[in-house]
Design an enzyme around this catalytic site. Structure first.
Site, PDB file in Angstrom:
ATOM      1  N   ARG A  52       0.854  -1.438   0.033  1.00  0.00           N
ATOM      2  CA  ARG A  52      -0.081  -0.078  -0.242  1.00  0.00           C
ATOM      3  C   ARG A  52       0.860   1.019  -0.264  1.00  0.00           C
ATOM      4  O   ARG A  52       1.694   1.222   1.105  1.00  0.00           O
ATOM      5  CB  ARG A  52      -0.755  -0.542   1.264  1.00  0.00           C
ATOM      6  CG  ARG A  52      -1.947   0.993   1.623  1.00  0.00           C
ATOM      7  CD  ARG A  52      -2.853   1.109   0.204  1.00  0.00           C
ATOM      8  NE  ARG A  52      -4.211   1.378   0.013  1.00  0.00           N
ATOM      9  CZ  ARG A  52      -4.190   2.945  -0.733  1.00  0.00           C
ATOM     10  NH1 ARG A  52      -3.696   2.887  -1.427  1.00  0.00           N
ATOM     11  NH2 ARG A  52      -5.388   3.811  -0.385  1.00  0.00           N
ATOM     12  N   GLU A  54       0.505   4.887   0.397  1.00  0.00           N
ATOM     13  CA  GLU A  54       0.096   5.486   1.122  1.00  0.00           C
ATOM     14  C   GLU A  54       1.165   5.428   2.851  1.00  0.00           C
ATOM     15  O   GLU A  54       1.408   5.833   3.180  1.00  0.00           O
ATOM     16  CB  GLU A  54      -1.106   6.043   1.202  1.00  0.00           C
ATOM     17  CG  GLU A  54      -1.784   4.961   1.471  1.00  0.00           C
ATOM     18  CD  GLU A  54      -3.259   5.631   2.426  1.00  0.00           C
ATOM     19  OE1 GLU A  54      -3.704   5.873   3.458  1.00  0.00           O
ATOM     20  OE2 GLU A  54      -3.817   5.979   1.568  1.00  0.00           O
ATOM     21  N   ASP A  55       1.340   3.941   2.658  1.00  0.00           N
ATOM     22  CA  ASP A  55       1.277   3.387   4.281  1.00  0.00           C
ATOM     23  C   ASP A  55       3.295   3.304   3.980  1.00  0.00           C
ATOM     24  O   ASP A  55       3.870   3.639   5.022  1.00  0.00           O
ATOM     25  CB  ASP A  55       1.386   1.996   4.229  1.00  0.00           C
ATOM     26  CG  ASP A  55      -0.239   2.054   4.596  1.00  0.00           C
ATOM     27  OD1 ASP A  55      -0.570   3.406   5.009  1.00  0.00           O
ATOM     28  OD2 ASP A  55      -1.320   1.424   5.040  1.00  0.00           O
ATOM     29  N   THR A  56       4.098   2.287   2.645  1.00  0.00           N
ATOM     30  CA  THR A  56       5.039   2.402   3.168  1.00  0.00           C
ATOM     31  C   THR A  56       5.429   2.799   2.160  1.00  0.00           C
ATOM     32  O   THR A  56       7.243   2.725   1.986  1.00  0.00           O
ATOM     33  CB  THR A  56       5.071   0.665   2.876  1.00  0.00           C
ATOM     34  OG1 THR A  56       4.733   1.324   2.319  1.00  0.00           O
ATOM     35  CG2 THR A  56       4.316   0.267   3.976  1.00  0.00           C
ATOM     36  N   GLY A  86      -8.503   2.612 -12.866  1.00  0.00           N
ATOM     37  CA  GLY A  86     -10.049   2.051 -13.067  1.00  0.00           C
ATOM     38  C   GLY A  86     -10.239   1.060 -11.453  1.00  0.00           C
ATOM     39  O   GLY A  86      -9.509   0.773 -10.627  1.00  0.00           O
ATOM     40  N   GLU A 120      -4.684  -8.104  -6.214  1.00  0.00           N
ATOM     41  CA  GLU A 120      -3.156  -8.505  -7.240  1.00  0.00           C
ATOM     42  C   GLU A 120      -2.510  -9.748  -5.904  1.00  0.00           C
ATOM     43  O   GLU A 120      -1.898 -10.314  -6.064  1.00  0.00           O
ATOM     44  CB  GLU A 120      -2.471  -6.958  -6.962  1.00  0.00           C
ATOM     45  CG  GLU A 120      -1.792  -6.413  -7.591  1.00  0.00           C
ATOM     46  CD  GLU A 120      -0.992  -5.056  -7.137  1.00  0.00           C
ATOM     47  OE1 GLU A 120       0.294  -5.231  -6.208  1.00  0.00           O
ATOM     48  OE2 GLU A 120      -0.774  -4.304  -7.603  1.00  0.00           O
TER      49      GLU A 120
END
Length: 290
Positions: A52, A54-56, A86, A120
């Site tokens: 993710r 925005e976290d890492t 999308g 994913e």
């Protein structure tokens, strides 16, 4: 008699023209060229990083990616854009997952809020099951039980997914199943290490070890017999090794001892111990071949 020797010399055009170089081989990282198995030699990447952003991205992921690339020469794939333009992830990302020998899944606080991360994850599990891909879950400031049970921030994220995707609840359910299954795979939890630097060091060593181990075919256990014994406990492993070594040492001695005892009996049965038989045999041999 004279012998003529003809020496062929290159022409001036051959000397002046540059030598053609052999075709270059496809780019491969040190880990994949020297230690990977033949099954993964055609893979484009050593590691696919599922995370993710925005976290890492600017913290943990950056340090981990540098450690993998610079310390061990491990070729990694990172979606540097990770712009969710999308509803579904691009085909390029799906191909990148398939073209990777190993996938590292970094579970962080806001991981479950990303539909792309979850898609994913589903693809990675499919490759693990059907293609034998190596998968390493990493828990970064999250409790593995929250991932498995979809509680905490994961529970909040899934409540929103069920609200926004009412017409595609089957997709949401596939995410839940994937999160439950992935927690059954041996992973690494930041809470068990001194700091992030030590955590990253262990991750790099674990990935390097996995890449240097020949991959098994899907759904096959690649642990050796001795490794399984050792996992049962060092005491059991030591006892088994003791008996194996003892058998290898004692068996030849026992065979030698038995052969010495049985040799006279065998000679007697075959008549080798009778001197008259030996003498007669020698006489026959002399008449036939002398």
């Amino acid at each position: 008699m004279e012998t003529k020797i003809t020496v062929l010399l290159p022409s001036e055009s051959e000397l002046s023209s540059p030598k053609s170089s052999p075709p270059s081989s496809p780019k491969s990282s040190p880990s994949s060229s020297s230690s990977s198995s033949p099954n993964d030699s055609r893979k484009k990447y050593d590691v696919f990083l599922n995370f993710r952003g925005e976290d890492t991205r600017k913290t943990f992921l950056g340090h981990l990616r540098a450690a993998l690339s610079y310390s061990k020469g491990i070729e990694t794939f990172v979606d540097d854009d990770q712009i969710e333009s999308g509803k579904y992830i691009s085909s390029q990302l799906l191909e990148a997952i398939e073209d990777s020998t190993c996938s590292i899944i970094i579970f962080s606080e806001n991981y479950a809020s990303s539909t792309w991360c979850l898609d994913e994850l589903v693809k990675i599990l499919d490759c693990m099951k059907n293609k034998g891909q190596v998968v390493l879950p990493v828990f970064y400031h999250v409790d593995p039980s929250d991932v498995r049970k979809q509680t905490g921030t994961f529970g909040v994220a899934f409540a929103k997914h069920e609200e926004n995707l009412r017409e595609d609840l089957e997709r949401v359910e596939s995410w839940r199943n994937a999160l439950t299954k992935i927690t059954g795979v041996a992973g690494l939890d930041l809470r068990n290490y001194r700091d992030e630097a030590d955590f990253i060091r262990v991750i790099v060593e674990e990935v390097s070890r996995k890449l240097s181990t020949p991959l098994s075919s899907p759904q096959k256990d690649n642990h050796s017999f001795l490794a399984k014994l050792y996992s049962c406990g060092s005491a059991t492993f030591s006892v088994v090794i003791f008996f194996l070594v003892g058998f290898l040492v004692i068996a030849p001695l026992f065979f030698l001892f038995c052969s010495k005892i049985l040799e006279p009996l065998i000679d007697k049965i075959l008549g080798l111990g009778n001197s008259s038989h030996n003498w007669q045999g020698s006489q026959i041999y002399t008449k036939l071949y002398k």
